[in-house]
Design a protein around this motif. Structure first.
Motif, PDB file in Angstrom:
ATOM      1  N   ALA A 123       0.837  -1.209   0.000  1.00  0.00           N
ATOM      2  CA  ALA A 123       0.000   0.000   0.000  1.00  0.00           C
ATOM      3  C   ALA A 123       0.869   1.256   0.000  1.00  0.00           C
ATOM      4  O   ALA A 123       0.555   2.237  -0.686  1.00  0.00           O
ATOM      5  CB  ALA A 123      -0.923  -0.002   1.214  1.00  0.00           C
ATOM      6  N   LEU A 124       1.977   1.228   0.737  1.00  0.00           N
ATOM      7  CA  LEU A 124       2.887   2.378   0.751  1.00  0.00           C
ATOM      8  C   LEU A 124       3.512   2.591  -0.625  1.00  0.00           C
ATOM      9  O   LEU A 124       3.690   3.714  -1.083  1.00  0.00           O
ATOM     10  CB  LEU A 124       3.987   2.185   1.803  1.00  0.00           C
ATOM     11  N   ASP A 125       3.852   1.476  -1.298  1.00  0.00           N
ATOM     12  CA  ASP A 125       4.442   1.577  -2.643  1.00  0.00           C
ATOM     13  C   ASP A 125       3.447   2.137  -3.648  1.00  0.00           C
ATOM     14  O   ASP A 125       3.816   2.879  -4.558  1.00  0.00           O
ATOM     15  CB  ASP A 125       4.918   0.201  -3.123  1.00  0.00           C
ATOM     16  N   HIS A 126       2.147   1.774  -3.487  1.00  0.00           N
ATOM     17  CA  HIS A 126       1.116   2.217  -4.442  1.00  0.00           C
ATOM     18  C   HIS A 126       0.654   3.646  -4.190  1.00  0.00           C
ATOM     19  O   HIS A 126       0.021   4.242  -5.060  1.00  0.00           O
ATOM     20  CB  HIS A 126      -0.115   1.303  -4.368  1.00  0.00           C
ATOM     21  N   ALA A 127       0.929   4.170  -3.003  1.00  0.00           N
ATOM     22  CA  ALA A 127       0.424   5.504  -2.643  1.00  0.00           C
ATOM     23  C   ALA A 127       0.975   6.564  -3.599  1.00  0.00           C
ATOM     24  O   ALA A 127       2.139   6.515  -4.002  1.00  0.00           O
ATOM     25  CB  ALA A 127       0.810   5.844  -1.207  1.00  0.00           C
ATOM     26  N   LYS A 128       0.110   7.500  -3.939  1.00  0.00           N
ATOM     27  CA  LYS A 128       0.493   8.571  -4.862  1.00  0.00           C
ATOM     28  C   LYS A 128       1.596   9.412  -4.240  1.00  0.00           C
ATOM     29  O   LYS A 128       1.528   9.799  -3.078  1.00  0.00           O
ATOM     30  CB  LYS A 128      -0.740   9.428  -5.161  1.00  0.00           C
ATOM     31  N   LYS A 129       2.630   9.695  -5.041  1.00  0.00           N
ATOM     32  CA  LYS A 129       3.758  10.496  -4.554  1.00  0.00           C
ATOM     33  C   LYS A 129       3.384  11.971  -4.545  1.00  0.00           C
ATOM     34  O   LYS A 129       2.567  12.430  -5.329  1.00  0.00           O
ATOM     35  CB  LYS A 129       4.979  10.308  -5.464  1.00  0.00           C
ATOM     36  N   ASP A 130       3.998  12.718  -3.614  1.00  0.00           N
ATOM     37  CA  ASP A 130       3.775  14.161  -3.537  1.00  0.00           C
ATOM     38  C   ASP A 130       4.946  14.780  -2.786  1.00  0.00           C
ATOM     39  O   ASP A 130       5.442  14.201  -1.816  1.00  0.00           O
ATOM     40  CB  ASP A 130       2.463  14.461  -2.805  1.00  0.00           C
ATOM     41  N   VAL A 131       5.402  15.946  -3.242  1.00  0.00           N
ATOM     42  CA  VAL A 131       6.546  16.592  -2.598  1.00  0.00           C
ATOM     43  C   VAL A 131       6.167  17.255  -1.274  1.00  0.00           C
ATOM     44  O   VAL A 131       7.010  17.462  -0.412  1.00  0.00           O
ATOM     45  CB  VAL A 131       7.207  17.632  -3.536  1.00  0.00           C
ATOM     46  N   VAL A 132       4.879  17.580  -1.118  1.00  0.00           N
ATOM     47  CA  VAL A 132       4.405  18.180   0.137  1.00  0.00           C
ATOM     48  C   VAL A 132       4.134  17.048   1.129  1.00  0.00           C
ATOM     49  O   VAL A 132       3.353  16.137   0.846  1.00  0.00           O
ATOM     50  CB  VAL A 132       3.127  19.015  -0.095  1.00  0.00           C
ATOM     51  N   LEU A 133       4.777  17.105   2.294  1.00  0.00           N
ATOM     52  CA  LEU A 133       4.691  16.008   3.260  1.00  0.00           C
ATOM     53  C   LEU A 133       3.257  15.740   3.708  1.00  0.00           C
ATOM     54  O   LEU A 133       2.836  14.577   3.791  1.00  0.00           O
ATOM     55  CB  LEU A 133       5.567  16.310   4.484  1.00  0.00           C
ATOM     56  N   GLY A 134       2.482  16.781   3.965  1.00  0.00           N
ATOM     57  CA  GLY A 134       1.094  16.596   4.412  1.00  0.00           C
ATOM     58  C   GLY A 134       0.270  15.827   3.392  1.00  0.00           C
ATOM     59  O   GLY A 134      -0.491  14.916   3.751  1.00  0.00           O
ATOM     60  N   ASN A 135       0.425  16.184   2.103  1.00  0.00           N
ATOM     61  CA  ASN A 135      -0.295  15.467   1.040  1.00  0.00           C
ATOM     62  C   ASN A 135       0.189  14.029   0.925  1.00  0.00           C
ATOM     63  O   ASN A 135      -0.600  13.112   0.716  1.00  0.00           O
ATOM     64  CB  ASN A 135      -0.115  16.175  -0.308  1.00  0.00           C
ATOM     65  N   ARG A 136       1.496  13.853   1.048  1.00  0.00           N
ATOM     66  CA  ARG A 136       2.070  12.502   0.967  1.00  0.00           C
ATOM     67  C   ARG A 136       1.530  11.622   2.096  1.00  0.00           C
ATOM     68  O   ARG A 136       1.162  10.461   1.876  1.00  0.00           O
ATOM     69  CB  ARG A 136       3.597  12.590   1.029  1.00  0.00           C
ATOM     70  N   LEU A 137       1.467  12.156   3.298  1.00  0.00           N
ATOM     71  CA  LEU A 137       0.946  11.400   4.440  1.00  0.00           C
ATOM     72  C   LEU A 137      -0.516  11.024   4.228  1.00  0.00           C
ATOM     73  O   LEU A 137      -0.933   9.897   4.522  1.00  0.00           O
ATOM     74  CB  LEU A 137       1.105  12.202   5.734  1.00  0.00           C
ATOM     75  N   ARG A 138      -1.314  11.982   3.721  1.00  0.00           N
ATOM     76  CA  ARG A 138      -2.727  11.703   3.460  1.00  0.00           C
ATOM     77  C   ARG A 138      -2.869  10.602   2.403  1.00  0.00           C
ATOM     78  O   ARG A 138      -3.664   9.675   2.570  1.00  0.00           O
ATOM     79  CB  ARG A 138      -3.445  12.974   3.005  1.00  0.00           C
ATOM     80  N   ASN A 139      -2.089  10.690   1.331  1.00  0.00           N
ATOM     81  CA  ASN A 139      -2.140   9.671   0.278  1.00  0.00           C
ATOM     82  C   ASN A 139      -1.752   8.294   0.812  1.00  0.00           C
ATOM     83  O   ASN A 139      -2.374   7.278   0.473  1.00  0.00           O
ATOM     84  CB  ASN A 139      -1.209  10.048  -0.880  1.00  0.00           C
ATOM     85  N   MET A 140      -0.726   8.263   1.651  1.00  0.00           N
ATOM     86  CA  MET A 140      -0.275   6.983   2.220  1.00  0.00           C
ATOM     87  C   MET A 140      -1.340   6.394   3.145  1.00  0.00           C
ATOM     88  O   MET A 140      -1.629   5.200   3.084  1.00  0.00           O
ATOM     89  CB  MET A 140       1.049   7.176   2.967  1.00  0.00           C
ATOM     90  N   SER A 141      -1.927   7.244   3.993  1.00  0.00           N
ATOM     91  CA  SER A 141      -2.953   6.757   4.922  1.00  0.00           C
ATOM     92  C   SER A 141      -4.163   6.208   4.176  1.00  0.00           C
ATOM     93  O   SER A 141      -4.692   5.144   4.519  1.00  0.00           O
ATOM     94  CB  SER A 141      -3.401   7.882   5.858  1.00  0.00           C
ATOM     95  N   GLU A 142      -4.592   6.935   3.146  1.00  0.00           N
ATOM     96  CA  GLU A 142      -5.748   6.477   2.367  1.00  0.00           C
ATOM     97  C   GLU A 142      -5.445   5.166   1.648  1.00  0.00           C
ATOM     98  O   GLU A 142      -6.274   4.261   1.600  1.00  0.00           O
ATOM     99  CB  GLU A 142      -6.153   7.557   1.353  1.00  0.00           C
TER     100      GLU A 142
END
Length: 202
Positions: free
Chosen positions: A67-86
Motif C-alpha cells: 500500500a505504501l508503494d502504491h500511494a500517490k507520490k507528492d513533494v508536500v509532506l502533508g499530502n504525501r501522508l494523506r495519500n499513504m494513509s488512504e
C-alpha cells in the motif's frame, strides 16, 4: 596521523548530522505508522468473532508495504501522508474483506472507524456507549412520558441522550415536547432512518 584523525572526526560529525536528519525525516511519517498499527489491531480483533479470521503480522506487513508503494507520490509532506494513509486503509480493508463473511464487513468498517477516530482523539466515548447500549439504567424513566406514541424505552433513551455532557443533544427533549407534531410525522415515516431528521438534528 593528525590529518587522518581530523578526517575521521569530520566524517563522524557528518555521520551524526546525517543520522539526526534521517531521524527528523522518519518522525514525519509517524502518523502513517500509527494508522497502520491501528488497522493491524482491528484486523487482529476479528479473531474474537471466529478463529478463521486469524491474521499474521507478516501478512499484514506485506499488505501495508504494498500500500505504501502504491500511494500517490507528492513533494508536500502533508499530502504525501494523506495519500499513504488512504492507500493503507483502502488496501487493508479490501484485503480483510476478501476473507470475512459479508455479515461481518459492516461491523469491521464500524470498528475500523471507531479505532481510527479514537487514535485521533476525536471519538466521543459517552456517545458511542449510548449508541451501542442506550440507557442501561434499571427501572423506569426519571420523567413521565408526555405522549403515548413513543415507546417507554425510546423515551428513557431520549432522556439519557439529552443528559449527555457533549454534543448537540442538550435541547433535544424540549425540542421534541414543544414540536410533537413534527417529530410524530417523522416517527410515522415508513423508513424514518432515510428521512431528514426534524429541526436540524442531522
Amino acid at each position: 596521523t593528525k590529518e587522518t584523525s581530523t578526517a575521521i572526526r569530520a566524517k563522524v560529525e557528518q555521520a551524526e548530522f546525517t543520522k539526526t536528519e534521517i531521524s527528523k525525516a522518519r518522525l514525519g511519517y509517524t502518523p502513517v505508522a500509527k494508522r497502520g498499527s491501528i488497522l493491524y489491531f482491528v484486523m487482529a480483533s476479528l479473531s474474537t468473532i471466529s478463529s478463521m479470521y486469524e491474521t499474521s503480522l507478516d501478512s499484514f506487513l506485506g499488505v501495508f508495504n504494498k500500500a505504501l508503494d502504491h500511494a500517490k507520490k507528492d513533494v508536500v509532506l502533508g499530502n504525501r501522508l494523506r495519500n499513504m494513509s488512504e492507500s493503507v486503509m483502502r488496501d487493508v480493508y479490501d484485503y480483510t474483506c476478501t476473507g470475512i463473511f459479508e455479515s461481518h464487513k459492516l461491523m469491521f468498517s464500524f470498528q475500523m472507524t471507531c479505532m481510527i477516530k479514537e487514535g485521533q482523539g476525536a471519538l466521543n466515548r459517552s456517545e458511542l456507549d449510548f449508541f451501542l447500549k442506550g440507557d442501561t439504567a434499571v427501572g423506569k424513566a426519571s420523567e413521565d412520558k408526555p405522549f403515548a406514541w413513543m415507546p417507554d424505552s425510546g423515551w428513557k433513551d431520549l432522556l439519557c441522550l439529552s443528559r449527555q455532557e457533549e454534543g448537540p443533544w442538550a435541547n433535544l427533549k424540549s425540542d421534541l415536547v414543544d414540536n410533537e407534531a413534527v417529530w410524530r410525522e417523522w416517527y410515522d415515516e415508513e423508513t424514518p432512518e432515510l428521512a431528514t431528521l426534524p429541526m436540524g438534528y442531522e
